[in-house]
Design a protein around this motif. Sequence first.
Motif, PDB file in Angstrom:
ATOM      1  N   GLU A  46      62.344  58.197  10.138  1.00 52.39           N
ATOM      2  CA  GLU A  46      62.386  59.156  11.247  1.00 52.39           C
ATOM      3  C   GLU A  46      62.810  60.541  10.775  1.00 52.39           C
ATOM      4  OE1 GLU A  46      63.993  57.236  14.682  1.00 52.39           O
ATOM      5  OE2 GLU A  46      64.970  59.058  15.382  1.00 52.39           O
ATOM      6  N   GLU A  47      62.161  61.560  11.311  1.00 55.87           N
ATOM      7  CA  GLU A  47      62.481  62.973  11.043  1.00 55.87           C
ATOM      8  C   GLU A  47      62.765  63.275   9.574  1.00 55.87           C
ATOM      9  OE1 GLU A  47      63.852  65.855  14.231  1.00 55.87           O
ATOM     10  OE2 GLU A  47      65.461  64.402  14.044  1.00 55.87           O
ATOM     11  N   ASP A  76      66.782  56.997   9.889  1.00 53.52           N
ATOM     12  CA  ASP A  76      66.631  58.342  10.436  1.00 53.52           C
ATOM     13  C   ASP A  76      67.240  59.333   9.453  1.00 53.52           C
ATOM     14  OD1 ASP A  76      66.540  60.655  11.956  1.00 53.52           O
ATOM     15  OD2 ASP A  76      67.207  59.669  13.794  1.00 53.52           O
ATOM     16  N   GLU A  89      61.559  64.302  18.390  1.00 58.73           N
ATOM     17  CA  GLU A  89      62.603  64.129  19.403  1.00 58.73           C
ATOM     18  C   GLU A  89      63.087  65.462  19.969  1.00 58.73           C
ATOM     19  OE1 GLU A  89      65.391  62.052  16.778  1.00 58.73           O
ATOM     20  OE2 GLU A  89      66.793  63.687  17.038  1.00 58.73           O
ATOM     21  N   ARG A 148      71.211  55.793   9.145  1.00 55.86           N
ATOM     22  CA  ARG A 148      71.056  57.230   8.893  1.00 55.86           C
ATOM     23  C   ARG A 148      71.086  57.460   7.395  1.00 55.86           C
ATOM     24  NH1 ARG A 148      70.122  59.738  14.074  1.00 55.86           N
ATOM     25  NH2 ARG A 148      70.633  57.971  15.393  1.00 55.86           N
ATOM     26  N   LYS A 189      68.939  50.997  13.390  1.00 56.51           N
ATOM     27  CA  LYS A 189      68.525  52.238  12.733  1.00 56.51           C
ATOM     28  C   LYS A 189      69.696  52.831  11.967  1.00 56.51           C
ATOM     29  CE  LYS A 189      67.489  56.152  14.973  1.00 56.51           C
ATOM     30  NZ  LYS A 189      66.697  56.700  16.096  1.00 56.51           N
ATOM     31  N   HIS A 200      63.547  59.158  21.808  1.00 60.79           N
ATOM     32  CA  HIS A 200      64.926  59.451  21.418  1.00 60.79           C
ATOM     33  C   HIS A 200      65.765  59.357  22.691  1.00 60.79           C
ATOM     34  CE1 HIS A 200      68.186  62.546  21.070  1.00 60.79           C
ATOM     35  NE2 HIS A 200      68.266  62.118  19.836  1.00 60.79           N
ATOM     36  N   ASN A 240      67.196  62.647   9.997  1.00 62.45           N
ATOM     37  CA  ASN A 240      67.705  63.812  10.750  1.00 62.45           C
ATOM     38  C   ASN A 240      67.494  65.144  10.010  1.00 62.45           C
ATOM     39  OD1 ASN A 240      70.084  61.661  12.065  1.00 62.45           O
ATOM     40  ND2 ASN A 240      68.874  62.977  13.395  1.00 62.45           N
TER      41      ASN A 240
END
Length: 407
Positions: A223-224, A186, A249, A157, A155, A299, A188
């Motif tokens: 993700e997110e 991700d 998460e 970022r 994964k 998570h 975030n």
Amino acid sequence: MKITEIELYHVHIPLKHTFWPTWIPGYPQTHNRFTLIRLVTDDGIEGWSAGTAMGEERQGLGDLLGGYIIGADPTDIDRIQSLLKQAGYLGWLNPWIEPACWDIMGKAQGKPVYELLGGEARAIEAYCSFGELHEPARRVEEILSLMARGFKTFKLRAKAKTFAEDVQLIEEVRKGVGDGPTLGVDANQGWLVSIVDRIPAWDLNRAGDYARACADNGIEWLEEPLDWHDYDGLAALKKASPVKISGAELNHGWDEIKVMLEKDCFHVYQPDATFAGGIAQVRQVIDACHRHDREYSPHTWTNGIGFYINWNLVLADRGNTHPLEYPLEEPSWVPEFRDGLIAPILPDKNAMLWPFTRPGLGFEIDRKMLKKYARRFYRQTTRGLAFKVIREKGLKAALEIKKRKEG
Ligand SMILES: [Mg+2]
């Protein structure tokens, strides 16, 4: 069974190399910090759990919690959940404490927690979850070397200032590593911290464009991509996205996640039991995911104890074939410091995590490490609490309270 003693510790494990988490852009993380709780029952059984921390912000927590938890039955999870909820009225949410009661229950019954939850021992693939933003060429090298060590899923970022840079990362990494490894990204965006750098928040358009770029580059999941409370935005994105959208998460347990399921925000739900209402509430989420035909993959990025807590839930979810998030960013965020107070959690040469069979949550606190890295800031016992009540309310009132509590 009754809880007769509580201890709280601040834990600071220094990292050998500074870690630069993408979720706090520009912030140098020098320690693995968390709050540790130790509960002891009248039978002498210990339960442990940990909640991630920025520093020593929970310094006053013991004062609030003592009266709620001393004397409670740790095997009555509904009651424990309710007490933690009551104690959270000031906005101080502490779901991370609940797993310590599961630790006690498992030890009392001589079984790992996942067995109490109906699961069984099985090996699970670990996926390598990076935590920093690296130049694409460097990331390619890192992935290739980790593939030689058995990892198959990674994964990345995405946290650049511009959309173009975020796309460049996945294009160049995919080109560099080939079609072999499974990749996720991700963003975030759920918890957007701007205490150092201010990275612009994604909106629905940018998230949608990025989801399409993910599809073009063979990315498995995004993700997110939006704020953790933007349920409508997430639902609209999920509907239009050619790749799986994941998140939740940080969402506070069942009360929030049930709404997300109703609105259909995600393909994959990732509640972390240390944030999302403890083990019991994540269990509810897993059952709901089965009913709604959605996936569950937690998570785990907090510390080794948090990892074990979520690992138990995956083992409890029979038939869950998702690889499990394994936080790793060499040379800073590595097992020795990530896991700190417990034996390092290490996958085998095929990146498989073999199940633990120790009763309770499965880890054992290393007392030497505890002495080295933890500082106790609160201790309360049944007797200590009784004296405190007598001191503050007077003997007559204290006896009356005791009678009413027991009746
Ligand atoms: Mg994440």
